[in-house]
Design an enzyme around this catalytic site. Structure first.
Site, mmCIF file in Angstrom:
data_model
loop_
_atom_site.group_PDB
_atom_site.id
_atom_site.type_symbol
_atom_site.label_atom_id
_atom_site.label_comp_id
_atom_site.label_asym_id
_atom_site.label_seq_id
_atom_site.Cartn_x
_atom_site.Cartn_y
_atom_site.Cartn_z
ATOM 1 N N HIS A 83 0.872 -1.167 0.000
ATOM 2 C CA HIS A 83 0.000 0.000 0.000
ATOM 3 C C HIS A 83 0.913 1.222 0.000
ATOM 4 O O HIS A 83 1.678 1.430 0.948
ATOM 5 C CB HIS A 83 -0.921 -0.014 1.222
ATOM 6 C CG HIS A 83 -1.969 -1.081 1.128
ATOM 7 N ND1 HIS A 83 -2.386 -1.832 2.202
ATOM 8 C CD2 HIS A 83 -2.675 -1.514 0.044
ATOM 9 C CE1 HIS A 83 -3.318 -2.696 1.777
ATOM 10 N NE2 HIS A 83 -3.506 -2.524 0.484
ATOM 11 N N GLU A 86 1.510 3.393 3.056
ATOM 12 C CA GLU A 86 1.942 2.765 4.317
ATOM 13 C C GLU A 86 3.448 2.571 4.198
ATOM 14 O O GLU A 86 3.918 1.633 3.565
ATOM 15 C CB GLU A 86 1.175 1.456 4.532
ATOM 16 C CG GLU A 86 -0.324 1.717 4.670
ATOM 17 C CD GLU A 86 -1.179 0.459 4.644
ATOM 18 O OE1 GLU A 86 -0.656 -0.652 4.834
ATOM 19 O OE2 GLU A 86 -2.406 0.599 4.414
ATOM 20 N N HIS A 197 2.837 -3.540 6.605
ATOM 21 C CA HIS A 197 1.808 -2.517 6.401
ATOM 22 C C HIS A 197 1.819 -1.520 7.555
ATOM 23 O O HIS A 197 2.635 -1.620 8.475
ATOM 24 C CB HIS A 197 0.430 -3.186 6.315
ATOM 25 C CG HIS A 197 0.221 -3.977 5.060
ATOM 26 N ND1 HIS A 197 -0.668 -3.609 4.078
ATOM 27 C CD2 HIS A 197 0.802 -5.122 4.625
ATOM 28 C CE1 HIS A 197 -0.631 -4.495 3.100
ATOM 29 N NE2 HIS A 197 0.247 -5.425 3.401
ATOM 30 N N GLU A 288 1.234 -5.270 10.679
ATOM 31 C CA GLU A 288 0.795 -3.867 10.770
ATOM 32 C C GLU A 288 1.667 -3.220 11.836
ATOM 33 O O GLU A 288 1.581 -3.593 13.011
ATOM 34 C CB GLU A 288 -0.680 -3.804 11.177
ATOM 35 C CG GLU A 288 -1.623 -4.549 10.248
ATOM 36 C CD GLU A 288 -1.957 -3.766 8.984
ATOM 37 O OE1 GLU A 288 -1.531 -2.594 8.862
ATOM 38 O OE2 GLU A 288 -2.650 -4.318 8.114
HETATM 39 ZN ZN LIG Z 1 -1.949 -2.018 4.155
#
Ligand SMILES: [Zn+2]
Ligand SMILES: *[C@@H]1O[C@H](CO)[C@@H](O)[C@H](O)[C@H]1NC(C)=O
Ligand SMILES: *[C@@H]1O[C@H](CO)[C@@H](O)[C@H](O)[C@H]1NC(C)=O
Ligand SMILES: *[C@@H]1O[C@H](CO)[C@@H](O)[C@H](O)[C@H]1NC(C)=O
Ligand SMILES: *[C@@H]1O[C@H](CO)[C@@H](O)[C@H](O)[C@H]1NC(C)=O
Length: 453
Positions: A83, A86, A197, A288
């Site tokens: 992404h 990110e 991420h 994350e």
């Molecule tokens: Zn992501």
């Protein structure tokens, strides 16, 4: 080497002093080119393809044999910035490269052992075009998608979506970045992976999808290797400075132990993590790593320190379980032999690669293996598996098949793995004991708040 000579060399090798800031795509490329030129003995730079706008997707491989696979040496990968907005993962992976190289040059045992036992592939940005279009907002999604506006973490084939849907979207229609990763997975036998991420603090593991329909996401979607996934996720969260405490970002979940089943957080179709696991027999987590998708540059040194130990400990987990080769009745290693572990019904069974190798991540314990190959008797053996990461090696075990009496010529197993779609978890049957009432209320919140991570 004398210390003054070493000092001189350090001055000549500025790459080892990597600034804490957001390098742009051009600077990342320059950095990788320089590291690989300065360290040809332990690094190898290659591209897996180009983004929609034609930017190279550079991968740096590190290891004592960086250029090609060696039998018995597992392949590991880290992917960041899928992404585009990110961005912490880009910084962490560059710092990780610097740290591995520095550790090796300083003869630090951990680095020698890791690079001697593992080939580590690092893709700092999977979505360089998205990064160019990203703004620095903590929550929003400008730059999340690729240049065609497609979310790459929804762009992979998805076994749960059914065969019909797979065929509708053939490979040429997929996004350039997705095709590049699919090709990469075919070119190496990756064993373990993580994709980095931002926007939450949690280690999320397969499955991300389920065919339980479009109702509220209340139960986990449990993979056959769930025990291994939970262990892997905890290795990251407990080696991280704070992730294991859970509940770190105001707007996401309680995340007990700092981990979650992907689907029980939110349903996601076409994700990279399920693709790696289901079709490439590579166990992948989605990490994350920051509540804010674009942390302030001044926070970067602390964020690196929070993650450094976890990033290294996670790589070492590639040495879980058992590895080895399968030999046919003529004593030759064979490709596409099926290596199954009793009680783990993988939709696409694990198969040996072109060197006849298999890698099977397992927690310590006793496991019954079943190995099959055309023209040979099915071989069943029970193995007692120790904890490999401490030794930087999974247990080594080769399987020697006996040919059936009638087989007088060598047969080649068909190369395309056959997958059994009816082995995916379905209906309420997937709801395991991990589910509890908390998850329900929590899922409602995360589903409504679809600025995803
Ligand atoms: Zn992501
Ligand atoms: C690391 O070890 C090698 C081989 O033993 C030696 O030549 C080199 O000088 C050492 N480097 C440092 C920085 O200690
Ligand atoms: C690398 O591993 C091999 C075998 O595991 C060992 O013989 C060798 O000494 C190791 N080299 C280093 C630099 O650790
Ligand atoms: C595995 O099997 C061995 C005997 O082969 C036994 O001693 C051991 O307790 C078993 N381990 C587990 C975890 O069941
Ligand atoms: C697929 O798995 C199901 C459920 O275990 C089984 O009944 C079926 O025979 C399998 N199909 C094939 C082709 O192996």
């Amino acid at each position: 080497m004398s210390s003054s000579l070493f000092l001189l060399l350090s001055l000549l090798v500025p790459t080892l002093m990597l600034e804490f800031r957001y390098h742009d795509n051009r600077e990342i490329e320059q950095y990788l080119v320089q590291v690989s030129a300065d360290n040809p003995d332990i690094t190898h730079l290659y591209s897996i393809g180009k983004s929609v706008k034609g930017q190279q997707l550079w991968v740096l491989a590190l290891g004592l044999r960086p250029r090609r696979h060696a039998v018995g040496v597992p392949e590991f990968k880290y992917v960041a910035n899928m992404h585009g907005n990110e961005v912490l993962g880009r910084v962490l992976l560059l710092q990780l490269i610097a740290e591995l190289v520095r550790g090796y040059r300083d003869n630090e045992t951990w680095s020698l052992q890791l690079l001697n036992s593992t080939r580590i592939h690092i893709l700092p940005t999977m979505n360089p075009d998205g990064f160019d279009e990203a703004d620095t907002n903590c929550l929003m999604s400008q730059g999340r998608a690729n240049h065609n506006g497609v979310d790459l973490n929804r762009g992979f084939p998805d076994a749960f979506a059914g065969l019909r849907k797979q065929q509708e979207l053939n490979e040429e229609q997929r996004e350039a970045e997705v095709r590049a990763v699919i090709g990469w997975l075919r070119s190496e036998t990756f064993v373990l992976s993580a994709n980095l991420h931002g926007g939450a603090m949690v280690a999320s593991y397969p499955y991300d999808n389920s065919d339980q329909g479009s109702g509220w996401m209340v139960s986990p979607s449990i993979a056959p290797d769930d025990d291994v996934f939970v262990h892997l996720a905890k290795v990251y969260s407990y080696n991280h400075a704070s992730m294991h405490k859970g509940n770190l970002c105001d707007d996401s979940g309680p995340f007990q132990d700092g981990i979650t089943n992907g689907y029980s957080w939110y349903k996601l179709e076409g994700g990279m993590q399920d693709y790696n696991y289901v079709w490439a027999q590579c166990l992948e987590l989605t990490l994350e790593l920051s509540c804010c998708k674009f942390p302030q540059p001044k926070e970067l040194p602390a964020l690196w320190m929070d993650n450094k130990k976890a990033l290294l400990a996670y790589i070492q987990q590639v040495h879980l379980g058992v590895k080895g080769q399968v030999f046919d009745g003529w004593g030759m290693p064979v490709q596409n032999a099926v290596v199954e572990v009793e009680g783990r019904r993988n939709m696409c069974p694990f198969r040996t690669n072109q060197h006849g190798e298999y890698y099977r991540l397992l927690l310590p314990g006793n496991y019954t293996f079943k190995v099959s190959y055309p023209g040979h008797e099915v071989l069943t053996e029970t193995l007692s598996v120790p904890y490999g990461p401490e030794q930087y090696s999974a247990m080594k075990h080769d399987f020697k098949l006996r040919r059936v009496a009638s087989a007088t010529v060598r047969v080649q197993a068909e190369p395309s793995p056959s997958c059994n779609y009816s082995l995916l978890p379905r209906g309420g049957a997937a709801a395991g004991s991990a589910w509890n009432g908390l998850t329900v209320g929590f899922s409602l919140v995360t589903v409504l708040q679809t600025v995803m991570d």
